[in-house]
Scaffold this motif. Structure first.
Motif, short mmCIF file in Angstrom:
data_model
loop_
_atom_site.label_atom_id
_atom_site.label_comp_id
_atom_site.label_asym_id
_atom_site.label_seq_id
_atom_site.Cartn_x
_atom_site.Cartn_y
_atom_site.Cartn_z
N ASN A 683 0.80 -1.24 0.00
CA ASN A 683 0.00 0.00 0.00
C ASN A 683 0.83 1.28 0.00
OD1 ASN A 683 -2.55 -1.33 0.07
ND2 ASN A 683 -2.28 -1.70 2.25
N SER A 714 -0.22 -3.66 -4.21
CA SER A 714 -1.03 -2.44 -4.06
C SER A 714 -0.15 -1.20 -3.97
CB SER A 714 -1.93 -2.53 -2.82
OG SER A 714 -2.76 -3.65 -2.89
N PHE A 739 -2.08 -6.61 -7.34
CA PHE A 739 -2.91 -5.41 -7.22
C PHE A 739 -2.20 -4.15 -7.67
CE2 PHE A 739 -3.98 -8.34 -3.69
CZ PHE A 739 -5.20 -8.78 -4.17
#
Length: 962
Positions: A683, A714, A739
């Motif tokens: 992330n 991500s 992702f």
């Protein structure tokens, strides 16, 4: 190197061709441009003024090293935006030396430099004009001068002056010998040595404009007794006396003069000798600031980043329109430069650009604004100027740096006027110190501190009731930089350290004398007294011990500030820097700590130890000793390794990578990174800069070092950032790229990575990337020659039937694969059956993931049956197509549901809901086939979990934590 546009050079080139007609000239050296020898066929000679223009063009077109970090896109013509220049009267000038924090309003009309040299009725006819332009540090005085010279050379401004002669007052202040005006000119401009405009005869000097930049660096004395009158341009005088007579109009009275100076030196020239005053006010409105940002970020960016640069300018402009703290800072053009340099570093870093660091940008910024700047003590003019001036930057560190350090220590960003008085001028005693303080407050303090735009949101209730104004650093990161510089320079020593240093220096200077005395009198001095001499000789070593303990405390501070527990949920430090510049647009992330994070502070401390930054600081009069660097570097390693033995959030781990990058110390980086077994940056918004930092840091490690896992899921990776990361991928066993936004073009890079003999990747996870059939076909080309891959995850990559069939054909050519995940890829019955058949014949594949594909019940039953090997010597292939396997529950039902739950926010909800309903049908059918009550209850339990996830998808709720 000439960087001016062709249109500015055309006039000069035409003139130059006229000289060359009928003229035979020896070569001109490129660097010096000294005329060697001319043999002419007629009486024509080169015009000295045209030679002068050509040389000025070359000199003033040269960009400083700090400008070259933008990639070489800029030229003085394209990057210049005119600051606001206002003509001022005596009342406005009288108010300048009051409080440096007062906000002044001006209703005067703006003027240009050319308009300032239009003759007025108040000035005697036949005498040149003396124009004085003043402004604080960073308002753009030097930039205006440079643009003025270039425009005069191009013939676009002040064309009524035939000759423009610029001087640096810093250079003039270094001259100690007497010299005449003509010798002073010819010393720098040899081609003007005998020019008639400087002869003093007639009124020829009316076509001459002298330019003196930085008049505050000269000590001018207009008293008759100190500066004798002189009207002969050939008479030798001290340079300061020559300048005084030019301003008095005793020397070349017809010549005009342009002077630039700082605010504190405004009254050094008597008002009667100045025709007009003008103040440079910087960029007073967002439109000027936007024009500057556009010229820096948009017009000069390459085509590939043009849209990104345009979006960036729009975000900046929105932040300026909100009357943010950035808008107040960008009132000074210098901070506009810092903003653009920082954003260019954050957004447009690439592998081809020279190595840059955030610390280096801030150090360069200070060198641009304070290089060569000194602070006078107010000593008499009979002393050499070098003896009563000190480094202005060092004074900044000892005053504003101390304030910044106290703010970082107590987690504060705003300060009251009383606190500024206490920290910056509270301990001044002598007249010289008071004089220095007055100059500093007038010229420099506003450069670093500005009234807080949002002070009401962050100050205490007592201050709100007293309506006391608060001040903050113009740019938040500047507080952390100055605090770091204050510490690294050793200005935060304790009283014991300061005392031991003074004694150590005194004894160290006399150490040779002490040794000589001991050698002579050792036979005569009693043993007890002799021991005292030995103690004195050991005192410097005691200081070194205390000093080394202080360096160890600096290293502990760096590690502690970097890994603050309360800062663990903040954005990584580079995102914080960007948000401070462009603002936060959209919903803001929840802050888990009310205290202001100062995560740049330790990073700047590390960056300041880099040799390149120490060289720049040395030029500013701030010396960081090599022994200090060695002691801090030796201590920081063990503290960083100790912290890394604890689990760190991705944001803190990214900050550590930034710290190691700012250090630019490959040995230290290798020692720290080799203690890390896994780098998980889930992330984190991996910009091109962060990808470059990760690759740079891992490139410092030995070839035998490998990470167990590199998790970049991500992280908003694309093909460009993936290419920057390829060197880092060679240092990992398990690579997680789930992702992201990797398309078919990225598969070529991944294929080459798997084919690289140095690659040791065992597990490659590419879930939720739009690879598509074409991309996977490229990727599987690496299977025949790759010898390391054992786990390949292609879930939700748009594989399709064609991609699966191509994958099935390639499987037999790769003998080490153990697990294959092709779930959620719109795979039909026939393609799935062929893939499982190929896996059954494979010697090592144990598990195949096929759930969330539109498979019929008949196909699922067949898949489970085909998972059984044909011969007793083969191995069973586990096929995961649903939460059931025939009439029984799948052993892997829990991982399947966990994957679906974790991806609820990114997957197509309608498709997943449909597949969950199929799971419920499979569970209901399987439950009905069971005779055992225990097994039926187990089926019910799994059904409950599926229904819970189904409800979550229908309500669009975030995934629940288990």
């Amino acid at each position: 190197m000439n960087l001016l546009p062709h249109r500015q050079m055309s006039h000069l080139l035409k003139t130059w061709r006229m000289w060359q007609m009928g003229m035979e000239a020896a070569p001109w050296p490129v660097s010096g441009f000294y005329c060697r020898k001319f043999t002419t066929s007629n009486s024509l000679e080169p015009d000295p003024i045209e030679i002068h223009k050509r040389k000025l063009l070359l000199w003033f077109s040269h960009l400083p090293q700090e400008e070259k970090q933008f990639g070489g896109f800029f030229s003085p013509e394209t990057m210049h935006v005119d600051p606001l220049i206002l003509e001022t009267d005596a009342e406005e000038r009288a108010g300048l030396l009051g409080s440096p924090f007062q906000t002044q309003t001006h209703c005067n009309r703006s003027v240009t430099v050319e308009q300032l040299f239009q003759h007025t009725d108040t000035w005697s006819d036949g005498r040149g004009l003396n124009v004085l332009i003043y402004g604080a540090v960073g308002t753009g005085k030097s930039t205006v001068v440079r643009k003025l010279v270039l425009d005069w050379c191009a013939g676009t401004t002040l064309s009524h002056f035939q000759l423009l002669i610029p001087f640096s007052c810093e250079d003039l202040s270094q001259l100690s010998k007497v010299t005449s005006l003509r010798d002073l000119v010819s010393r720098k401009y040899l081609h003007l040595k005998k020019h008639p405009l400087l002869s003093g005869e007639g009124k020829q000097a009316k076509d001459v404009l002298f330019l003196f930049n930085g008049m505050e660096k000269m000590q001018l004395d207009f008293r008759i007794g100190a500066s004798e009158l002189c009207s002969d341009p050939n008479e030798g005088l001290p340079p300061s006396v020559v300048v005084v007579n030019l301003l008095r109009k005793y020397l070349l009275p017809e010549a005009s003069i342009l002077i630039t100076t700082r605010l504190s030196a405004l009254n050094c020239i008597p008002q009667k000798y100045v025709t007009r005053y003008a103040q440079i006010r910087g960029f007073n409105d967002p439109s000027r600031q936007r024009a500057y940002f556009t010229s820096r970020l948009l017009k000069q960016s390459d085509t590939a980043h043009n849209q990104e640069a345009q979006d960036l300018v729009e975000l900046l402009y929105l932040n300026l329109q909100r009357e943010s703290q950035l808008a107040a800072a960008c009132f000074l053009p210098s901070y506009c430069w810092l903003t653009c340099a920082t954003l260019h570093f954050l957004r447009f870093t690439n592998t081809k650009a020279p190595i840059r660091t955030l610390t280096g940008i801030y150090t360069s910024f200070l060198r641009l604004n304070f290089g060569g700047e000194v602070l006078g003590t107010g000593a008499g003019t009979d002393m050499p100027i070098q003896e009563h001036q000190s480094s202005l930057m060092l004074y900044v560190v000892r005053t504003v740096g101390k304030l910044a350090f106290e703010g970082v220590t107590y987690k504060r960003t705003s300060f009251s006027e009383a606190e500024l008085e206490q920290w910056i001028g509270g301990k001044t005693k002598t007249d010289e110190e008071l004089h220095q303080l007055a100059m500093f407050r007038t010229d420099v303090l506003d450069f670093f501190l500005a009234p807080s735009i949002e002070s009401g949101k962050s100050i205490s209730q007592d201050l709100r009731e007293n309506n006391e104004k608060q001040y903050v650093f113009a740019v938040p990161a500047m507080q952390e930089y100055l605090a770091a510089l204050y510490v690294v320079l050793g200005e935060n020593k304790s009283a014991l350290e300061k005392l031991t240093k003074k004694v150590s220096v005194a004894i160290g200077q006399a150490s040779e004398d002490v040794n000589a005395l001991v050698n002579i009198f050792s036979k005569l001095i009693p043993l007890r007294i002799f021991a005292v001499f030995n103690l004195l000789k050991l005192f410097p070593k005691l200081y070194e011990k205390i000093s080394s303990l202080n360096k160890g405390s600096i290293a502990r501070t760096m590690a502690a500030e970097l890994f603050h527990t309360e800062d663990s949920y903040n954005e990584d430090v580079l995102d914080q820097v960007e948000q401070n510049l462009v603002g936060v647009h959209g919903p803001q992330q929840q802050q888990y700590s009310e205290r202001q994070p100062f995560e740049l502070y330790p990073i700047f401390m590390g960056g300041l130890l880099h040799y390149g930054n120490r060289v720049l600081l040395q030029q500013l009069g701030c010396s960081i000793q090599s022994t200090t660097v060695a002691q801090i570097t030796h201590s920081i390693r063990k503290y960083l390794v100790r912290e890394l033995n604890k689990p760190q959030p991705p944001e803190e781990l990214m900050d550590l990578l930034v710290l190691l990058y700012e250090f630019q110390n490959p040995r230290l980086t290798a020692e720290v990174v080799t203690s890390i077994r896994a780098i998980r940056l889930t992330n984190i918004r991996m910009t091109s800069l962060k990808c470059f930092i990760l690759s740079s840091v891992l490139s410092c490690t030995p070839a035998s070092y490998y990470l167990e896992e590199l998790d970049l899921s991500s992280c908003l990776l694309n093909n460009d950032t993936l290419q920057m990361l390829c060197p880092a991928f060679r240092h990992t066993y398990n690579l997680n790229l789930q992702f992201n936004t990797l398309g078919p073009e990225s598969c070529s890079l991944l294929r080459d990575l798997l084919l690289d003999p140095r690659s040791v990747i065992r597990s490659l996870k590419l879930c939720d990337n739009p690879l598509m059939e074409s991309g996977v076909q490229i990727l599987v080309e690496a299977l025949p020659e790759n010898q390391s891959l054992t786990n390949l995850s292609l879930m939700h990559t748009g594989l399709g039937d064609e991609g699966v069939l191509d994958l099935a054909k390639r499987l037999q050519q790769h003998r080490r694969l153990q697990e294959l995940n092709v779930a959620y890829n719109n795979i039909g019955d026939d393609a799935a059956l062929l893939l499982v058949d190929a896996c059954r014949e494979h010697p090592s594949i144990q598990t195949v993931h096929l759930y969330l594909n539109p498979l019929s019940k008949v196909a699922k039953q067949s898949l489970y049956a085909r998972g059984v090997p044909r011969s007793h010597s083969g191995q069973r292939v586990k096929v995961l197509a649903s939460v059931t396997e025939g009439t029984d529950l799948s052993e892997n039902w829990r991982p399947i549901l966990n994957v679906i739950r974790e991806n609820s926010s990114s997957w197509d909800q309608q498709h997943v809901i449909q597949q969950l309903k199929v799971f419920l049908e499979d569970l209901e059918w399987g439950r009905q086939q069971q005779q055992s009550l225990w097994k039926r209850l187990h089926f019910r339990r799994v059904e409950k979990g599926v229904r819970k996830i189904l409800k979550m998808y229908r309500n669009n709720l975030p995934p629940s934590k288990k």
